[in-house]
Structure formats: structure tokens, C-alpha cells
Design a protein around this motif. Structure first.
Motif, mmCIF file in Angstrom:
data_model
loop_
_atom_site.group_PDB
_atom_site.id
_atom_site.type_symbol
_atom_site.label_atom_id
_atom_site.label_comp_id
_atom_site.label_asym_id
_atom_site.label_seq_id
_atom_site.Cartn_x
_atom_site.Cartn_y
_atom_site.Cartn_z
ATOM 1 N N PRO A 151 0.881 -1.188 -0.211
ATOM 2 C CA PRO A 151 0.011 -0.056 -0.071
ATOM 3 C C PRO A 151 0.926 1.227 0.026
ATOM 4 O O PRO A 151 1.868 1.291 0.859
ATOM 5 N N GLY A 175 0.775 5.473 0.220
ATOM 6 C CA GLY A 175 -0.124 6.787 0.210
ATOM 7 C C GLY A 175 0.594 7.862 -0.528
ATOM 8 O O GLY A 175 0.763 7.682 -1.816
ATOM 9 N N GLY A 176 1.272 8.941 -0.156
ATOM 10 C CA GLY A 176 1.851 9.909 -0.562
ATOM 11 C C GLY A 176 3.298 9.672 -0.922
ATOM 12 O O GLY A 176 4.019 10.468 -1.567
ATOM 13 N N GLY A 177 3.654 8.434 -0.508
ATOM 14 C CA GLY A 177 5.314 7.920 -0.758
ATOM 15 C C GLY A 177 6.139 9.119 -0.159
ATOM 16 O O GLY A 177 7.379 9.350 -0.747
ATOM 17 N N THR A 178 5.961 9.833 1.004
ATOM 18 C CA THR A 178 6.994 10.957 1.548
ATOM 19 C C THR A 178 7.486 10.285 2.651
ATOM 20 O O THR A 178 8.467 10.877 3.438
ATOM 21 N N ASN A 179 7.549 8.887 2.870
ATOM 22 C CA ASN A 179 8.155 8.340 4.104
ATOM 23 C C ASN A 179 8.887 6.934 3.717
ATOM 24 O O ASN A 179 9.116 6.105 4.675
ATOM 25 N N ILE A 215 3.357 18.568 7.618
ATOM 26 C CA ILE A 215 3.752 17.061 7.530
ATOM 27 C C ILE A 215 3.092 16.742 6.272
ATOM 28 O O ILE A 215 1.684 16.681 5.998
ATOM 29 N N PRO A 216 3.893 16.159 5.108
ATOM 30 C CA PRO A 216 3.037 15.875 3.777
ATOM 31 C C PRO A 216 2.576 14.598 3.738
ATOM 32 O O PRO A 216 2.866 13.667 4.706
ATOM 33 N N THR A 266 -0.533 11.271 3.299
ATOM 34 C CA THR A 266 -1.913 11.126 3.470
ATOM 35 C C THR A 266 -2.384 10.550 4.747
ATOM 36 O O THR A 266 -1.472 10.338 5.709
ATOM 37 N N ALA A 287 -0.085 8.492 7.607
ATOM 38 C CA ALA A 287 0.182 9.253 8.990
ATOM 39 C C ALA A 287 -0.249 8.193 10.080
ATOM 40 O O ALA A 287 0.331 8.112 11.144
ATOM 41 N N CYS A 331 -0.542 4.794 9.966
ATOM 42 C CA CYS A 331 0.419 3.806 10.082
ATOM 43 C C CYS A 331 1.952 4.029 10.435
ATOM 44 O O CYS A 331 2.229 3.129 11.209
ATOM 45 N N ALA A 356 2.337 9.579 12.659
ATOM 46 C CA ALA A 356 2.818 10.552 12.410
ATOM 47 C C ALA A 356 2.742 11.890 13.404
ATOM 48 O O ALA A 356 1.678 11.847 14.127
ATOM 49 N N GLY A 357 3.878 12.671 13.777
ATOM 50 C CA GLY A 357 3.582 13.509 14.833
ATOM 51 C C GLY A 357 4.893 14.551 14.716
ATOM 52 O O GLY A 357 5.664 14.430 14.156
ATOM 53 N N ARG A 374 6.279 6.847 16.044
ATOM 54 C CA ARG A 374 6.405 6.563 14.552
ATOM 55 C C ARG A 374 6.061 5.147 14.298
ATOM 56 O O ARG A 374 6.930 4.755 13.290
ATOM 57 N N VAL A 388 -5.469 0.308 5.473
ATOM 58 C CA VAL A 388 -6.195 1.409 6.309
ATOM 59 C C VAL A 388 -7.074 1.989 5.064
ATOM 60 O O VAL A 388 -6.686 2.567 3.955
ATOM 61 N N LYS A 438 8.759 24.946 11.392
ATOM 62 C CA LYS A 438 8.967 23.850 10.321
ATOM 63 C C LYS A 438 9.773 24.439 9.226
ATOM 64 O O LYS A 438 10.710 23.718 8.877
HETATM 65 C C1 LIG Z 1 9.336 17.403 4.070
HETATM 66 C C2 LIG Z 1 9.089 16.379 5.073
HETATM 67 C C3 LIG Z 1 8.742 16.750 6.321
HETATM 68 C C4 LIG Z 1 8.332 15.645 7.352
HETATM 69 N N1 LIG Z 1 7.912 15.870 8.486
HETATM 70 C C5 LIG Z 1 7.551 14.979 9.228
HETATM 71 C C6 LIG Z 1 7.001 15.076 10.833
HETATM 72 O O1 LIG Z 1 7.346 16.292 11.344
HETATM 73 N N2 LIG Z 1 6.492 14.217 11.468
HETATM 74 C C7 LIG Z 1 6.410 12.900 10.931
HETATM 75 O O2 LIG Z 1 6.208 11.869 11.734
HETATM 76 N N3 LIG Z 1 6.849 12.686 9.653
HETATM 77 C C8 LIG Z 1 7.256 13.533 8.848
HETATM 78 N N4 LIG Z 1 7.508 13.195 7.577
HETATM 79 C C9 LIG Z 1 7.402 12.118 6.954
HETATM 80 C C10 LIG Z 1 5.933 11.491 6.278
HETATM 81 O O3 LIG Z 1 5.623 12.999 5.534
HETATM 82 C C11 LIG Z 1 4.889 11.110 7.136
HETATM 83 O O4 LIG Z 1 5.451 9.900 7.821
HETATM 84 C C12 LIG Z 1 3.686 10.973 6.510
HETATM 85 O O5 LIG Z 1 2.647 10.331 7.340
HETATM 86 C C13 LIG Z 1 3.777 9.356 5.623
HETATM 87 O O6 LIG Z 1 2.563 9.468 4.867
HETATM 88 P P1 LIG Z 1 2.306 8.924 3.274
HETATM 89 O O7 LIG Z 1 1.007 9.074 3.024
HETATM 90 O O8 LIG Z 1 3.460 9.657 2.327
HETATM 91 O O9 LIG Z 1 2.882 7.435 3.350
HETATM 92 P P2 LIG Z 1 3.732 6.575 2.602
HETATM 93 O O10 LIG Z 1 5.173 7.249 2.540
HETATM 94 O O11 LIG Z 1 3.233 6.430 1.150
HETATM 95 O O12 LIG Z 1 3.769 5.191 3.290
HETATM 96 C C14 LIG Z 1 4.288 5.022 4.607
HETATM 97 C C15 LIG Z 1 4.052 3.808 5.184
HETATM 98 O O13 LIG Z 1 2.825 3.602 5.319
HETATM 99 C C16 LIG Z 1 2.229 2.499 4.635
HETATM 100 N N5 LIG Z 1 0.852 3.039 4.126
HETATM 101 C C17 LIG Z 1 0.487 4.212 3.642
HETATM 102 N N6 LIG Z 1 -0.913 4.260 3.611
HETATM 103 C C18 LIG Z 1 -1.302 3.127 3.783
HETATM 104 C C19 LIG Z 1 -2.525 2.400 3.806
HETATM 105 N N7 LIG Z 1 -3.533 3.234 3.290
HETATM 106 N N8 LIG Z 1 -2.917 1.404 4.315
HETATM 107 C C20 LIG Z 1 -1.675 0.636 4.852
HETATM 108 N N9 LIG Z 1 -0.449 0.921 4.960
HETATM 109 C C21 LIG Z 1 -0.130 2.304 4.391
HETATM 110 C C22 LIG Z 1 3.067 2.361 3.499
HETATM 111 O O14 LIG Z 1 2.884 0.849 3.116
HETATM 112 C C23 LIG Z 1 4.484 2.371 4.229
HETATM 113 O O15 LIG Z 1 5.047 1.522 4.964
HETATM 114 C C24 LIG Z 1 7.836 14.449 6.525
HETATM 115 C C25 LIG Z 1 8.468 14.069 5.304
HETATM 116 C C26 LIG Z 1 8.925 15.166 4.587
HETATM 117 C C27 LIG Z 1 9.178 14.795 2.959
#
Ligand SMILES: Cc1cc2nc3c(=O)[nH]c(=O)nc-3n(C[C@H](O)[C@H](O)[C@H](O)COP(=O)(O)OP(=O)(O)OC[C@H]3O[C@@H](n4cnc5c(N)ncnc54)[C@H](O)[C@@H]3O)c2cc1C
Length: 310
Positions: A65, A67-71, A133-134, A136, A140, A142, A145-146, A181, A191, A217
């Protein structure tokens, strides 16, 4: 699995949505790094999502799965099987309210910042610290996020998820183990949506807090560059960024990946970085921090996928 074999399997399934074969994951991650996914699927309806899940399970095709691919850091060989994007599921609505709180039903693909903006526009409090925090809401949840003492788990009432058997059900948030985290959401689970509880507050005050966190930030993090946020988790009682900085790693570079000079826990893709560059830099930074402080750093980003075949 061969591409044709996958195509044959997927052409049989009616997917309302889009499926792309050998889709570069660099197009779907904030780092702009990552080899191709065998199939990248964006289902449009719940039924196509379930169909897809059942089909993957029956044909033993792994799925991931996204989401936004940001982690995530996707390795250069890409991802085997199906990458399932939740970005098309973005509905959010207030489902009930009482004197003090409003309860929202939020789809997993809703952008977290969309939710923060909504809360600020309506004077709902509880997620101000998540501003900036970028990604989805699903991602967040999973990773719990915080920032600044706020965590998504604190506003969660329940999570609707599909388990590894394809069964959809709702779990109360207090039945899920959340940590720093991390969450008890398992890799085979998806989710789908969440119920979120926010406190009614003064619009002006919520807005001021959001602005303040965004300002902090922007001052401390390289938000405009290609990164995946913090690379390492903070070891207990100390900031990983401080350790990396004091180990002399700011500006350290492997290929096109550089330890940010603004915040040492952010690694930046300076142009055409590969996942192997990124991993080598992680190893070097970990080695230096271990050598200087005796501390073993643990990755915060999720490193996924397969190595490139040379
Ligand atoms: C500039 C920047 C600043 C950031 N600051 C913070 C911060 O202050 N605090 C913080 O906690 N994080 C921060 N992050 C990290 C990131 O943005 C968070 O962890 C965010 O919540 C990840 O969400 P995503 O949708 O991009 O998840 P993804 O990167 O797409 O996925 C992350 C994980 O979650 C799983 N996943 C995603 N969606 C689902 C779903 N629907 N069902 C099951 N599994 C799923 C994926 O399989 C993967 O294992 C930052 C990132 C960047 C680039």
C-alpha cells in the motif's frame, strides 16, 4: 513474476481505475527515487479494491500500500507485485458533533494537510502540530506521524481497515498499539478510512497555532528539497539530527544524496540520486554516529523493494 503473466492475471479482473505496468516509483515518492513497480494500481471504487485484493491473494502476488510516498525509500530494483495507491479515496465529512467535539470520517487517501487546513478553517483543534507534514491520513496512521508533541493517534477514534484475508472491519483506536512513529497496523493490512475527533475551539487561536508550527518547520527543515523527512528515529532522550550533526555529517555526500546542511536528519536528493547512494550514506552516517557516541540509529523511513539487477 513475468510481466506478461501479471498482465494476464490483471486483465481478467475488472478494475475500475488505472493500472500501469513497470511504473517508476520515483514518480510517486517525495525523494524522487525508486525503480519500477511491476504494477501500480489506482482503484476508483471499494469493490475494485476488494477485487484486486482477492486476486492478489489468490495468485500469491505481493502487494504494497502506498499513500503519498513521503516516508519511503524504494530500492533501485523497484517493487515486486502490486503497488496499491490510496490517493483516489479522499472523502472527508463531519459525521456527528456534540457541544465540545466534532467527529469526522476521513478516507485514507485524504492529504493530511487538507485535514489540517479544514480544521483551521473551522476552528477545530487537535492536529495543529501536524501542520506541514506531507502525505496522506492513511500513511500518517501507519507511522503515527507527529511533531511538537502532537501525534495522529491522539485524535483517532477508530480505523477502518481491510485485513490480510480481505475482510473489512473497524477497530477502535485504543485497540491498536501505537508507538513513536509506529503503529500496530500490519504490512498485509490496508487502512481504508478513520474516524477522527477534534475539539471545537476559537478559529483565530487554531489558525495562530498552525501558523506558528509551520513557521518553525520552515525555519528548521529543508521543506522545498527532495527528501523523505527524518531518516532516523530519535534515540531516547536525544535528537538524531543533533547526533548526526555532531558526528560531522552535515553536507556529507554519496553520489547525488547529501546530508542536509539545514537539518542533519534530512537526506536530500540533489538531482539523480539512486537508492543505493541513499543506503550507502545511511550506513556511513550510522557508522560515524556509532563510533562517536556509541548510539545505534534506527531508520524512521521505510526502506522497501528489491535491489537492482546489474
Ligand atoms: C519534508 C518532510 C517533512 C516531514 N515531516 C514529518 C514530521 O514532522 N513528522 C512525521 O511524523 N513525519 C514527517 N515526514 C514523513 C512523512 O511525511 C510522514 O511519515 C507521513 O505521515 C507519511 O505519509 P504517506 O502517505 O506519504 O505514507 P507513505 O510514505 O506512502 O507510506 C508510509 C508507510 O505507510 C504505509 N501505508 C501508507 N498508506 C497506507 C494505507 N492506506 N494502508 C496501509 N498502509 C499504508 C506504506 O505501506 C508505508 O509502509 C516528513 C516528510 C517530508 C518529506
Amino acid at each position: 513474476m513475468e510481466r506478461q503473466e501479471l498482465k494476464d492475471i490483471f486483465d481478467e479482473v475488472l478494475i475500475e481505475g488505472e493500472a500501469k505496468y513497470m511504473e517508476p516509483m520515483s514518480a510517486h515518492t517525495s525523494l524522487r527515487i525508486g525503480g519500477p513497480a511491476d504494477i501500480f494500481v489506482m482503484p476508483r471504487t471499494r469493490s475494485s479494491l476488494m477485487n484486486l485484493h482477492i486476486n492478489c491473494k489468490r495468485s500469491r502476488i505481493p502487494f504494497f500500500p502506498l499513500g503519498g510516498g513521503t516516508n519511503v525509500l524504494v530500492r533501485d530494483g523497484g517493487i515486486e507485485g502490486v503497488v496499491l495507491s490510496s490517493m483516489q479515496f479522499r472523502n472527508k465529512e463531519a459525521v456527528k458533533e456534540d457541544d465540545t467535539h466534532v467527529y469526522l470520517s476521513v478516507d485514507a487517501g485524504t492529504m493530511l494537510q487538507g485535514l489540517v487546513n479544514f480544521s483551521r478553517e473551522n476552528g477545530y483543534s487537535g492536529i495543529e502540530g501536524l501542520a506541514g507534514i506531507p502525505g496522506t491520513v492513511g500513511g500518517a496512521i501507519c507511522g503515527n506521524a507527529g511533531a511538537y508533541g502532537y501525534e495522529i493517534k491522539d485524535v483517532l477514534v477508530s480505523v477502518e481497515r481491510m485485513d490480510s484475508e480481505g475482510k473489512i472491519g473497524r477497530v477502535r483506536a485504543d485497540e491498536i498499539v501505537f508507538g513513536y512513529r509506529s503503529s500496530g497496523i500490519l504490512p498485509g493490512e490496508l487502512v481504508l478510512s478513520a474516524e477522527i475527533k477534534l475539539r471545537k475551539d476559537e478559529k483565530r487561536e487554531v489558525s495562530a497555532r498552525v501558523d506558528n508550527f509551520l513557521k518553525m518547520k520552515r525555519e528548521k527543515q529543508p521543506l522545498r528539497e527532495m527528501s523523505a523527512g527524518c531518516v532516523f528515529k530519535n534515540p531516547s532522550g536525544v535528537s538524531a539530527g543533533k547526533l548526526v550533526d555532531e558526528a560531522g555529517c552535515k553536507g556529507l555526500r554519496t553520489g547525488d544524496v547529501e546530508v542536509s546542511r539545514v537539518h542533519a536528519n534530512f537526506f536530500i536528493n540533489k538531482g539523480k540520486a539512486s537508492a543505493s547512494d541513499f543506503i550507502r550514506l545511511m550506513e556511513e552516517v550510522s557508522r560515524r554516529v556509532k563510533e562517536k557516541f556509541g548510539v545505534v540509529l534506527e531508520p524512521e523511513i521505510k526502506v522497501v523493494g528489491r535491489d537492482a539487477v546489474n
